[in-house]
Design a protein around this motif. Sequence first.
Motif, mmCIF file in Angstrom:
data_model
loop_
_atom_site.group_PDB
_atom_site.id
_atom_site.type_symbol
_atom_site.label_atom_id
_atom_site.label_comp_id
_atom_site.label_asym_id
_atom_site.label_seq_id
_atom_site.Cartn_x
_atom_site.Cartn_y
_atom_site.Cartn_z
ATOM 1 N N PRO A 131 44.944 7.929 24.093
ATOM 2 C CA PRO A 131 46.202 7.392 24.468
ATOM 3 C C PRO A 131 46.232 6.405 25.386
ATOM 4 C CG PRO A 131 46.412 9.465 24.849
ATOM 5 C CD PRO A 131 45.337 9.293 24.190
ATOM 6 N N LEU A 132 45.683 6.609 26.420
ATOM 7 C CA LEU A 132 44.928 5.516 27.268
ATOM 8 C C LEU A 132 44.475 3.756 26.950
ATOM 9 C CD1 LEU A 132 45.231 8.087 30.421
ATOM 10 C CD2 LEU A 132 46.305 6.189 29.707
ATOM 11 N N TYR A 133 43.473 4.827 25.661
ATOM 12 C CA TYR A 133 42.295 3.867 25.949
ATOM 13 C C TYR A 133 42.673 3.430 24.706
ATOM 14 C CZ TYR A 133 38.011 1.793 23.326
ATOM 15 O OH TYR A 133 37.040 0.981 23.979
ATOM 16 N N ARG A 134 43.319 3.173 23.743
ATOM 17 C CA ARG A 134 44.254 3.249 22.458
ATOM 18 C C ARG A 134 44.921 2.139 22.870
ATOM 19 N NH1 ARG A 134 46.865 7.291 19.213
ATOM 20 N NH2 ARG A 134 44.463 6.994 18.472
ATOM 21 N N ARG A 135 45.847 2.390 24.314
ATOM 22 C CA ARG A 135 46.866 1.298 25.142
ATOM 23 C C ARG A 135 46.321 0.212 25.715
ATOM 24 N NH1 ARG A 135 52.877 3.034 26.007
ATOM 25 N NH2 ARG A 135 52.591 4.382 25.085
ATOM 26 N N PHE A 136 44.711 0.301 26.360
ATOM 27 C CA PHE A 136 44.452 -0.439 26.744
ATOM 28 C C PHE A 136 43.947 -1.039 25.648
ATOM 29 C CE2 PHE A 136 40.140 -2.342 27.914
ATOM 30 C CZ PHE A 136 39.666 -2.647 28.947
ATOM 31 N N CYS A 137 43.311 -1.075 24.411
ATOM 32 C CA CYS A 137 42.640 -1.873 23.189
ATOM 33 C C CYS A 137 43.478 -2.419 23.039
ATOM 34 C CB CYS A 137 41.931 -1.091 21.976
ATOM 35 S SG CYS A 137 40.381 -0.432 22.914
ATOM 36 N N GLN A 138 45.025 -2.442 22.812
ATOM 37 C CA GLN A 138 46.282 -3.168 22.230
ATOM 38 C C GLN A 138 46.657 -4.146 22.897
ATOM 39 O OE1 GLN A 138 49.132 0.676 21.075
ATOM 40 N NE2 GLN A 138 48.187 0.416 19.667
ATOM 41 N N ALA A 139 46.349 -3.964 24.736
ATOM 42 C CA ALA A 139 46.682 -4.740 25.618
ATOM 43 C C ALA A 139 45.217 -5.850 25.597
ATOM 44 C CB ALA A 139 47.080 -3.850 26.671
ATOM 45 N N THR A 140 44.703 -5.575 25.938
ATOM 46 C CA THR A 140 44.037 -6.126 25.770
ATOM 47 C C THR A 140 43.011 -7.083 24.351
ATOM 48 O OG1 THR A 140 41.663 -5.109 26.096
ATOM 49 C CG2 THR A 140 42.754 -5.248 28.040
ATOM 50 N N GLY A 141 42.965 -6.256 22.971
ATOM 51 C CA GLY A 141 42.369 -6.499 22.716
ATOM 52 C C GLY A 141 40.608 -6.578 22.113
ATOM 53 N N TYR A 142 40.529 -5.453 22.612
ATOM 54 C CA TYR A 142 38.877 -4.828 23.198
ATOM 55 C C TYR A 142 38.954 -3.688 22.246
ATOM 56 C CZ TYR A 142 34.996 -2.346 25.043
ATOM 57 O OH TYR A 142 33.961 -2.761 25.045
ATOM 58 N N GLY A 143 37.600 -4.029 21.600
ATOM 59 C CA GLY A 143 37.248 -3.613 20.587
ATOM 60 C C GLY A 143 37.891 -3.899 19.261
ATOM 61 N N GLY A 144 38.120 -4.961 19.002
ATOM 62 C CA GLY A 144 38.266 -5.404 17.583
ATOM 63 C C GLY A 144 40.333 -4.782 17.667
ATOM 64 N N THR A 145 40.938 -4.011 18.266
ATOM 65 C CA THR A 145 42.564 -4.351 18.374
ATOM 66 C C THR A 145 43.110 -5.613 17.997
ATOM 67 O OG1 THR A 145 42.303 -2.415 19.020
ATOM 68 C CG2 THR A 145 44.360 -3.149 18.940
ATOM 69 N N VAL A 146 43.609 -6.029 16.923
ATOM 70 C CA VAL A 146 44.865 -7.268 16.628
ATOM 71 C C VAL A 146 45.741 -7.383 18.104
ATOM 72 C CG1 VAL A 146 46.012 -8.879 15.040
ATOM 73 C CG2 VAL A 146 44.155 -7.479 14.422
ATOM 74 N N GLN A 147 45.757 -8.361 18.692
ATOM 75 C CA GLN A 147 47.010 -8.710 19.264
ATOM 76 C C GLN A 147 47.879 -9.697 18.005
ATOM 77 O OE1 GLN A 147 45.477 -10.523 22.527
ATOM 78 N NE2 GLN A 147 45.756 -8.078 23.772
ATOM 79 N N ARG A 148 49.228 -9.140 18.715
ATOM 80 C CA ARG A 148 49.915 -9.553 17.668
ATOM 81 C C ARG A 148 51.057 -10.228 18.385
ATOM 82 N NH1 ARG A 148 50.850 -10.413 11.562
ATOM 83 N NH2 ARG A 148 51.576 -11.762 11.497
ATOM 84 N N GLN A 149 51.694 -11.348 18.618
ATOM 85 C CA GLN A 149 52.680 -11.681 19.613
ATOM 86 C C GLN A 149 54.223 -12.372 18.890
ATOM 87 O OE1 GLN A 149 51.928 -13.950 23.225
ATOM 88 N NE2 GLN A 149 50.556 -12.319 24.296
ATOM 89 N N GLU A 150 53.927 -13.562 18.198
ATOM 90 C CA GLU A 150 54.446 -13.747 17.297
ATOM 91 C C GLU A 150 53.264 -14.337 16.251
ATOM 92 O OE1 GLU A 150 55.776 -17.294 18.353
ATOM 93 O OE2 GLU A 150 54.006 -18.871 19.016
ATOM 94 N N SER A 151 53.956 -14.698 14.786
ATOM 95 C CA SER A 151 53.375 -14.879 13.346
ATOM 96 C C SER A 151 53.071 -16.518 13.817
ATOM 97 C CB SER A 151 54.648 -14.147 12.065
ATOM 98 O OG SER A 151 54.862 -15.497 12.245
ATOM 99 N N VAL A 152 51.997 -16.321 12.389
ATOM 100 C CA VAL A 152 51.126 -17.976 12.248
ATOM 101 C C VAL A 152 52.961 -18.650 12.063
ATOM 102 C CG1 VAL A 152 50.034 -19.223 10.950
ATOM 103 C CG2 VAL A 152 49.170 -16.809 12.232
ATOM 104 N N GLU A 153 53.624 -17.928 10.951
ATOM 105 C CA GLU A 153 54.923 -18.575 10.397
ATOM 106 C C GLU A 153 55.931 -18.898 11.372
ATOM 107 O OE1 GLU A 153 53.614 -16.345 9.477
ATOM 108 O OE2 GLU A 153 52.943 -17.203 7.558
ATOM 109 N N GLU A 154 56.252 -18.392 13.007
ATOM 110 C CA GLU A 154 56.950 -18.836 13.934
ATOM 111 C C GLU A 154 56.152 -19.712 14.361
ATOM 112 O OE1 GLU A 154 58.727 -14.421 14.109
ATOM 113 O OE2 GLU A 154 57.165 -14.311 15.178
ATOM 114 N N LYS A 155 55.003 -20.000 14.865
ATOM 115 C CA LYS A 155 54.329 -20.517 15.922
ATOM 116 C C LYS A 155 54.149 -22.329 15.034
ATOM 117 C CE LYS A 155 50.289 -18.076 17.956
ATOM 118 N NZ LYS A 155 49.153 -17.846 18.385
ATOM 119 N N ILE A 156 53.936 -21.875 13.841
ATOM 120 C CA ILE A 156 54.392 -24.071 13.143
ATOM 121 C C ILE A 156 55.570 -23.937 13.282
ATOM 122 C CG2 ILE A 156 54.123 -24.446 10.956
ATOM 123 C CD1 ILE A 156 51.511 -22.209 10.010
#
Length: 117
Positions: free
Chosen positions: A16-41
């Motif tokens: 679980p710690l590694y999973r959280r690390f990957c989610q926070a940093t995007g490491y290991g191909g984990t997708v980071q998502r803060q806002e959608s493309v539509e929201e950015k546009i």
Amino acid sequence: MALVFAMVGSSYAAVPLYRRFCQATGYGGTVQRQESVEEKIAQHAKDGTVATWEIVVQFNADVADGMPWKFVPTQREVRVKPGESALASYTAENRSSAPITGVSTYNVTPYEGCSLL
């Protein structure tokens, strides 16, 4: 004894710690998502900073080994501006005498270091 408990506890906490690390940093191909493309546009349109550049989307078509299909995109690439919709089509030909059902999937592989908005 405390060292043994610490090692066992660490091994249970590792996944679980590694999973959280990957989610926070995007490491290991984990997708980071803060806002959608539509929201950015929408935010860029509101701020008056609408993108004027084009994004080139390239298409390929791979078929599993041994599958008697010809599968090709009708165009190799399409140019779009962020927020635009575009249509992509493929041509599939079954080269066997029996009907075959196939499933088409997609993947997204952005250029390294690419930032869209």
